[in-house]
Design a protein around this motif. Structure first.
Motif, PDB file in Angstrom:
ATOM      1  N   LYS A 186      17.007 -46.066 -16.125  1.00 56.09           N
ATOM      2  CA  LYS A 186      17.221 -46.953 -17.270  1.00 56.09           C
ATOM      3  C   LYS A 186      18.461 -47.799 -17.074  1.00 56.09           C
ATOM      4  CE  LYS A 186      17.997 -46.891 -22.282  1.00 56.09           C
ATOM      5  NZ  LYS A 186      18.106 -46.043 -23.490  1.00 56.09           N
ATOM      6  N   LEU A 235      11.642 -42.076 -22.569  1.00 54.65           N
ATOM      7  CA  LEU A 235      11.987 -42.704 -21.293  1.00 54.65           C
ATOM      8  C   LEU A 235      10.739 -42.965 -20.455  1.00 54.65           C
ATOM      9  CD1 LEU A 235      15.150 -40.576 -20.452  1.00 54.65           C
ATOM     10  CD2 LEU A 235      15.110 -42.998 -21.069  1.00 54.65           C
ATOM     11  N   LEU A 239       9.796 -46.653 -19.184  1.00 50.62           N
ATOM     12  CA  LEU A 239      10.056 -46.964 -17.785  1.00 50.62           C
ATOM     13  C   LEU A 239       8.862 -46.825 -16.845  1.00 50.62           C
ATOM     14  CD1 LEU A 239      13.456 -45.043 -17.483  1.00 50.62           C
ATOM     15  CD2 LEU A 239      13.154 -47.502 -17.828  1.00 50.62           C
TER      16      LEU A 239
END
Length: 263
Positions: A186, A235, A239
């Motif tokens: 990230k 996440l 991502l």
């Protein structure tokens, strides 16, 4: 040079001198914090020693060569990290942790970073670097998704049984293998576990990661496990590539199971 770096440079000076005297030595390079410019008084040294003769994975030969660089207190091969060509060494006077990877020129082509060349014979390492590219293994989203919910159920079982320390260790494993690498991704960094998390992640993300650290009691562990699952989901969804196959059925089943041990 900063005073706290002098022990490193003294060690490097000796190592370079040893290599210069060895006609089979091709080059010596430094990776890790030396290459990234992050070296401090608490760093270890990550060295790459390139020789025309193959020493690794012969532990005794690796140790014999490493002993030329200084007095060895202890050393062992890096089998636990899947790298039998690595010798992990502790040197005396000054007390230094040094990782030495023993490679041949052909093996130097495959590397995860471009190290700083400390010494080389006839520009051989420079030539190899110019002809090839360093590739750091990327985070494998599908490999992780295929395992993550099994891992979460396993951790929930340990909590349910009251094996608090086992569950705490498993959460640490998840932070190092999954959450840390995702947070590094990230922040546009390499997926290196939780390395330098305190100075790399923003305060909000660092706070989220901190919530996955549990005390050895049931309530704390359940809260931390829940946070680990929530953080992973967020996440992953932010991502991961679109082609990722998400195991929603396993996820829902584990979330439901966690509610049964909260009672």
């Amino acid at each position: 040079m900063f005073p706290h770096l002098s022990p490193f440079q003294s060690f490097i000076d000796v190592a370079i001198n040893v290599c210069q005297q060895d006609p089979e030595a091709v080059g010596l390079a430094a990776g890790g914090s030396w290459a990234s410019g992050e070296l401090d008084a608490y760093s270890d040294l990550d060295l790459v020693l390139v020789l025309s003769r193959k020493l690794a994975p012969d532990t005794e030969q690796m140790q014999a060569y490493a002993s030329k660089f200084g007095p060895l207190l202890a050393s062992f091969r890096g089998d636990h990290v899947g790298e039998p060509r690595l010798l992990i060494a502790l040197y005396e006077s000054p007390l230094l942790h040094v990782d030495i990877k023993f490679l041949t020129p052909n093996e130097f082509y495959q590397r995860v970073e471009n190290p700083v060349i400390l010494w080389e014979r006839d520009q051989q390492l420079t030539s190899i670097i110019d002809k090839s590219e360093a590739v750091y293994p990327p985070f494998d989203f599908q490999w992780t998704e295929d395992r993550f919910w099994v891992w979460m159920h396993y951790a929930a079982l340990k909590i349910g049984r009251g094996e608090c320390f086992e569950a705490m260790d498993f959460l640490s494993f998840v932070r190092n293998m999954v959450l840390g690498p995702l947070l590094h991704g990230k922040h546009k960094g390499l997926p290196r576990g939780v390395r330098r998390a305190e100075t790399t992640f923003n305060p909000i993300d660092l706070g989220r990661l901190l919530k996955t650290v549990a005390a050895p009691d049931r309530k704390s562990l359940i809260l931390s496990l829940t946070e680990a699952m929530n953080l992973y989901e967020e996440l992953r969804d932010e991502l991961a590539p679109v082609a990722l196959l998400k195991n929603r059925k396993a996820q829902a089943a584990v979330v439901q199971y966690l509610t049964t041990i909260q009672q």
